[in-house]
Design a protein around this motif. Structure first.
Motif, PDB file in Angstrom:
ATOM      1  N   VAL A   1       0.607  -1.083   0.066  1.00 46.82           N
ATOM      2  CA  VAL A   1       0.046   0.210  -0.199  1.00 46.82           C
ATOM      3  C   VAL A   1       0.901   1.169  -0.034  1.00 46.82           C
ATOM      4  O   VAL A   1       1.848   1.366   0.784  1.00 46.82           O
ATOM      5  CB  VAL A   1      -0.902  -0.082   1.044  1.00 46.82           C
ATOM      6  N   PRO A   2       0.641   2.140  -0.932  1.00 41.68           N
ATOM      7  CA  PRO A   2       1.462   3.390  -0.943  1.00 41.68           C
ATOM      8  C   PRO A   2       1.094   4.283  -0.022  1.00 41.68           C
ATOM      9  O   PRO A   2       0.121   4.369   0.549  1.00 41.68           O
ATOM     10  CB  PRO A   2       1.238   3.837  -2.483  1.00 41.68           C
ATOM     11  N   GLN A   3       2.106   5.196   0.451  1.00 44.12           N
ATOM     12  CA  GLN A   3       1.940   6.207   1.464  1.00 44.12           C
ATOM     13  C   GLN A   3       0.711   7.339   0.733  1.00 44.12           C
ATOM     14  O   GLN A   3       0.987   7.560  -0.528  1.00 44.12           O
ATOM     15  CB  GLN A   3       2.976   6.880   1.793  1.00 44.12           C
ATOM     16  N   PRO A   4      -0.048   7.754   1.458  1.00 40.15           N
ATOM     17  CA  PRO A   4      -0.921   9.084   0.928  1.00 40.15           C
ATOM     18  C   PRO A   4      -0.134  10.073   0.543  1.00 40.15           C
ATOM     19  O   PRO A   4       1.015  10.499   1.307  1.00 40.15           O
ATOM     20  CB  PRO A   4      -1.934   9.324   1.936  1.00 40.15           C
ATOM     21  N   VAL A   5      -0.326  10.926  -0.552  1.00 43.74           N
ATOM     22  CA  VAL A   5       0.638  11.865  -1.117  1.00 43.74           C
ATOM     23  C   VAL A   5      -0.024  13.342  -1.213  1.00 43.74           C
ATOM     24  O   VAL A   5       0.544  14.233  -1.261  1.00 43.74           O
ATOM     25  CB  VAL A   5       1.596  11.628  -2.691  1.00 43.74           C
ATOM     26  N   LYS A   6      -1.346  13.130  -1.358  1.00 48.94           N
ATOM     27  CA  LYS A   6      -2.208  14.358  -1.430  1.00 48.94           C
ATOM     28  C   LYS A   6      -2.500  14.956  -0.076  1.00 48.94           C
ATOM     29  O   LYS A   6      -2.907  14.067   0.929  1.00 48.94           O
ATOM     30  CB  LYS A   6      -3.532  14.265  -2.252  1.00 48.94           C
ATOM     31  N   LEU A   7      -2.352  15.985   0.188  1.00 44.87           N
ATOM     32  CA  LEU A   7      -2.761  16.813   1.314  1.00 44.87           C
ATOM     33  C   LEU A   7      -4.323  16.692   1.277  1.00 44.87           C
ATOM     34  O   LEU A   7      -5.030  16.647   0.523  1.00 44.87           O
ATOM     35  CB  LEU A   7      -2.588  18.240   1.253  1.00 44.87           C
ATOM     36  N   VAL A   8      -5.032  16.622   2.490  1.00 37.54           N
ATOM     37  CA  VAL A   8      -6.481  16.573   2.624  1.00 37.54           C
ATOM     38  C   VAL A   8      -7.053  17.846   3.559  1.00 37.54           C
ATOM     39  O   VAL A   8      -6.196  18.118   4.610  1.00 37.54           O
ATOM     40  CB  VAL A   8      -6.942  15.301   3.149  1.00 37.54           C
ATOM     41  N   GLU A   9      -7.776  18.505   2.963  1.00 32.28           N
ATOM     42  CA  GLU A   9      -8.546  19.867   3.678  1.00 32.28           C
ATOM     43  C   GLU A   9      -9.765  18.974   4.203  1.00 32.28           C
ATOM     44  O   GLU A   9     -10.641  18.889   3.719  1.00 32.28           O
ATOM     45  CB  GLU A   9      -8.680  20.929   2.643  1.00 32.28           C
ATOM     46  N   ILE A  10      -9.651  19.013   5.776  1.00 28.11           N
ATOM     47  CA  ILE A  10     -10.620  18.195   6.427  1.00 28.11           C
ATOM     48  C   ILE A  10     -11.978  18.893   6.298  1.00 28.11           C
ATOM     49  O   ILE A  10     -12.787  18.282   6.237  1.00 28.11           O
ATOM     50  CB  ILE A  10      -9.964  18.114   8.009  1.00 28.11           C
ATOM     51  N   ASP A  11     -11.915  20.281   6.353  1.00 31.65           N
ATOM     52  CA  ASP A  11     -13.216  20.944   6.270  1.00 31.65           C
ATOM     53  C   ASP A  11     -13.916  20.274   4.871  1.00 31.65           C
ATOM     54  O   ASP A  11     -15.274  20.498   4.947  1.00 31.65           O
ATOM     55  CB  ASP A  11     -13.195  22.301   6.196  1.00 31.65           C
ATOM     56  N   ARG A  12     -13.031  20.266   3.839  1.00 33.32           N
ATOM     57  CA  ARG A  12     -13.751  19.703   2.485  1.00 33.32           C
ATOM     58  C   ARG A  12     -14.033  18.331   2.507  1.00 33.32           C
ATOM     59  O   ARG A  12     -14.865  17.878   1.660  1.00 33.32           O
ATOM     60  CB  ARG A  12     -12.661  20.335   1.228  1.00 33.32           C
TER      61      ARG A  12
ATOM     62  N   LYS B   1      -9.209  11.064  14.580  1.00 33.26           N
ATOM     63  CA  LYS B   1      -8.022  12.324  14.732  1.00 33.26           C
ATOM     64  C   LYS B   1      -7.059  12.034  13.575  1.00 33.26           C
ATOM     65  O   LYS B   1      -6.813  11.191  13.066  1.00 33.26           O
ATOM     66  CB  LYS B   1      -7.579  12.040  15.945  1.00 33.26           C
ATOM     67  N   THR B   2      -6.592  13.375  13.078  1.00 32.72           N
ATOM     68  CA  THR B   2      -5.508  13.396  12.098  1.00 32.72           C
ATOM     69  C   THR B   2      -4.350  12.732  12.713  1.00 32.72           C
ATOM     70  O   THR B   2      -3.984  13.322  13.956  1.00 32.72           O
ATOM     71  CB  THR B   2      -5.679  14.505  11.530  1.00 32.72           C
ATOM     72  N   VAL B   3      -3.393  12.331  11.901  1.00 32.41           N
ATOM     73  CA  VAL B   3      -2.054  11.790  12.448  1.00 32.41           C
ATOM     74  C   VAL B   3      -1.166  12.994  12.052  1.00 32.41           C
ATOM     75  O   VAL B   3      -1.133  13.393  10.900  1.00 32.41           O
ATOM     76  CB  VAL B   3      -1.576  10.642  11.645  1.00 32.41           C
ATOM     77  N   PRO B   4      -0.486  13.484  12.987  1.00 27.73           N
ATOM     78  CA  PRO B   4       0.376  14.596  12.783  1.00 27.73           C
ATOM     79  C   PRO B   4       1.280  14.240  11.614  1.00 27.73           C
ATOM     80  O   PRO B   4       2.028  13.234  11.465  1.00 27.73           O
ATOM     81  CB  PRO B   4       1.368  14.896  14.112  1.00 27.73           C
ATOM     82  N   GLY B   5       1.789  15.427  10.969  1.00 21.23           N
ATOM     83  CA  GLY B   5       2.817  15.125   9.890  1.00 21.23           C
ATOM     84  C   GLY B   5       2.231  14.315   8.635  1.00 21.23           C
ATOM     85  O   GLY B   5       3.051  14.273   7.798  1.00 21.23           O
ATOM     86  N   SER B   6       0.891  14.029   8.588  1.00 15.78           N
ATOM     87  CA  SER B   6       0.253  13.269   7.289  1.00 15.78           C
ATOM     88  C   SER B   6      -0.224  14.109   6.270  1.00 15.78           C
ATOM     89  O   SER B   6      -0.864  13.660   5.231  1.00 15.78           O
ATOM     90  CB  SER B   6      -0.450  12.291   7.738  1.00 15.78           C
ATOM     91  N   GLY B   7      -0.368  15.249   6.527  1.00 15.08           N
ATOM     92  CA  GLY B   7      -1.094  16.442   5.897  1.00 15.08           C
ATOM     93  C   GLY B   7      -2.400  16.062   5.658  1.00 15.08           C
ATOM     94  O   GLY B   7      -3.307  16.372   4.904  1.00 15.08           O
ATOM     95  N   ASN B   8      -3.106  15.530   6.896  1.00 19.03           N
ATOM     96  CA  ASN B   8      -4.463  15.136   7.278  1.00 19.03           C
ATOM     97  C   ASN B   8      -4.839  13.940   6.488  1.00 19.03           C
ATOM     98  O   ASN B   8      -6.014  13.579   6.221  1.00 19.03           O
ATOM     99  CB  ASN B   8      -5.317  16.399   7.038  1.00 19.03           C
ATOM    100  N   ALA B   9      -3.914  13.293   5.596  1.00 21.94           N
ATOM    101  CA  ALA B   9      -4.418  12.266   4.700  1.00 21.94           C
ATOM    102  C   ALA B   9      -4.182  10.676   5.641  1.00 21.94           C
ATOM    103  O   ALA B   9      -4.912   9.725   5.108  1.00 21.94           O
ATOM    104  CB  ALA B   9      -3.378  12.145   3.393  1.00 21.94           C
ATOM    105  N   LYS B  10      -4.009  10.583   6.857  1.00 20.85           N
ATOM    106  CA  LYS B  10      -3.915   9.553   7.778  1.00 20.85           C
ATOM    107  C   LYS B  10      -4.583  10.013   8.967  1.00 20.85           C
ATOM    108  O   LYS B  10      -4.271  11.005   9.379  1.00 20.85           O
ATOM    109  CB  LYS B  10      -2.501   9.204   8.015  1.00 20.85           C
TER     110      LYS B  10
END
Length: 177
Positions: free
Chosen positions: A29-40, A97-106
Motif C-alpha cells: 500500500v502506498p503512502q498517501p501523497v495528497k494533502l487533505v483539507e478536512i473541512d472539505r 483524529k488526524t495523524v500529525p505530519g500526514s497532511g491530514n491524509a492519515k
C-alpha cells in the motif's frame, strides 16, 4: 455509541486491520501523497465499492457522515441497510483524529474506547467528489463518492485509480444504493 460490530461500516472496518484477517488485495500500500483539507472532506459520503469484510457483511446503502466535533476530532457516523437496500438501518458512531505530519491524509478512527485503526485517504478528487480509502495491510479498501450512483465513466476511472495504487480490483464488491 453502539457496539454492534456487524454494523460498523467504511471507516469502522479499518479497526479490523489490526487483526490481519482476510486476504490482502495490495501487498504494498502506498503512502498517501495528497494533502487533505478536512473541512472539505467532511460531509456525506456513499460507499461505491469495498473489499468485503466481516463488519459490513450483508450491508447495502452504506454511507458515512463526517462532521467536526467541539474537541477538534471528527465525528464519524456510519450507516447501512442490513440484508438489502430495504433492510433494517444500522448505525455506528465513532471518532477520528488526524495523524500529525500526514497532511491530514492519515487518520486514526475509534469506535471502541481507546482502540484506534488506520484510515488512509490514498487519493481524492480536487473537488472532493470522490476518495479512495485504505490502510497499511492492504486488506481493506473503500471507494467513496458524494453521489450514490456516479456515472459509469467516473466508476471506471476510480477502478483504474485503485488499480494504479496497487489494488486487486477483482476483489471489489459493489455496494447497492
Amino acid at each position: 455509541m453502539k457496539l454492534n460490530i456487524a454494523i460498523i461500516t467504511i471507516s469502522g472496518a479499518v479497526l479490523a486491520a489490526c487483526s490481519l484477517v482476510g486476504p490482502s488485495g495490495n501487498p504494498s500500500v502506498p503512502q498517501p501523497v495528497k494533502l487533505v483539507e478536512i473541512d472539505r472532506y467532511l460531509g456525506h459520503w456513499f460507499e461505491l465499492a469495498r473489499y468485503e469484510n466481516q463488519f459490513e457483511r450483508d450491508c447495502e446503502v452504506v454511507a458515512a457522515d463526517y462532521s467536526l466535533r467541539k474537541d477538534g476530532m471528527v465525528r464519524v457516523l456510519n450507516t447501512c441497510r442490513e440484508g438489502g437496500i430495504t433492510g433494517k438501518r444500522k448505525e455506528s458512531e465513532g471518532r477520528a483524529k488526524t495523524v500529525p505530519g500526514s497532511g491530514n491524509a492519515k487518520l486514526k478512527v475509534s469506535f471502541f474506547g481507546p482502540f484506534y485503526g488506520d484510515y488512509w485517504i490514498l487519493d481524492h478528487a480536487a473537488d472532493y467528489s470522490w476518495s479512495i480509502v485504505g490502510e497499511p495491510s492492504g486488506r481493506y479498501l473503500w471507494i467513496l463518492t458524494r453521489a450514490p450512483k456516479p456515472p459509469k465513466k467516473t466508476r471506471n476511472m476510480l477502478v483504474e485509480r485503485a488499480k494504479a495504487l496497487g489494488y486487486d480490483v477483482d476483489m471489489l464488491r459493489w455496494t447497492q444504493h
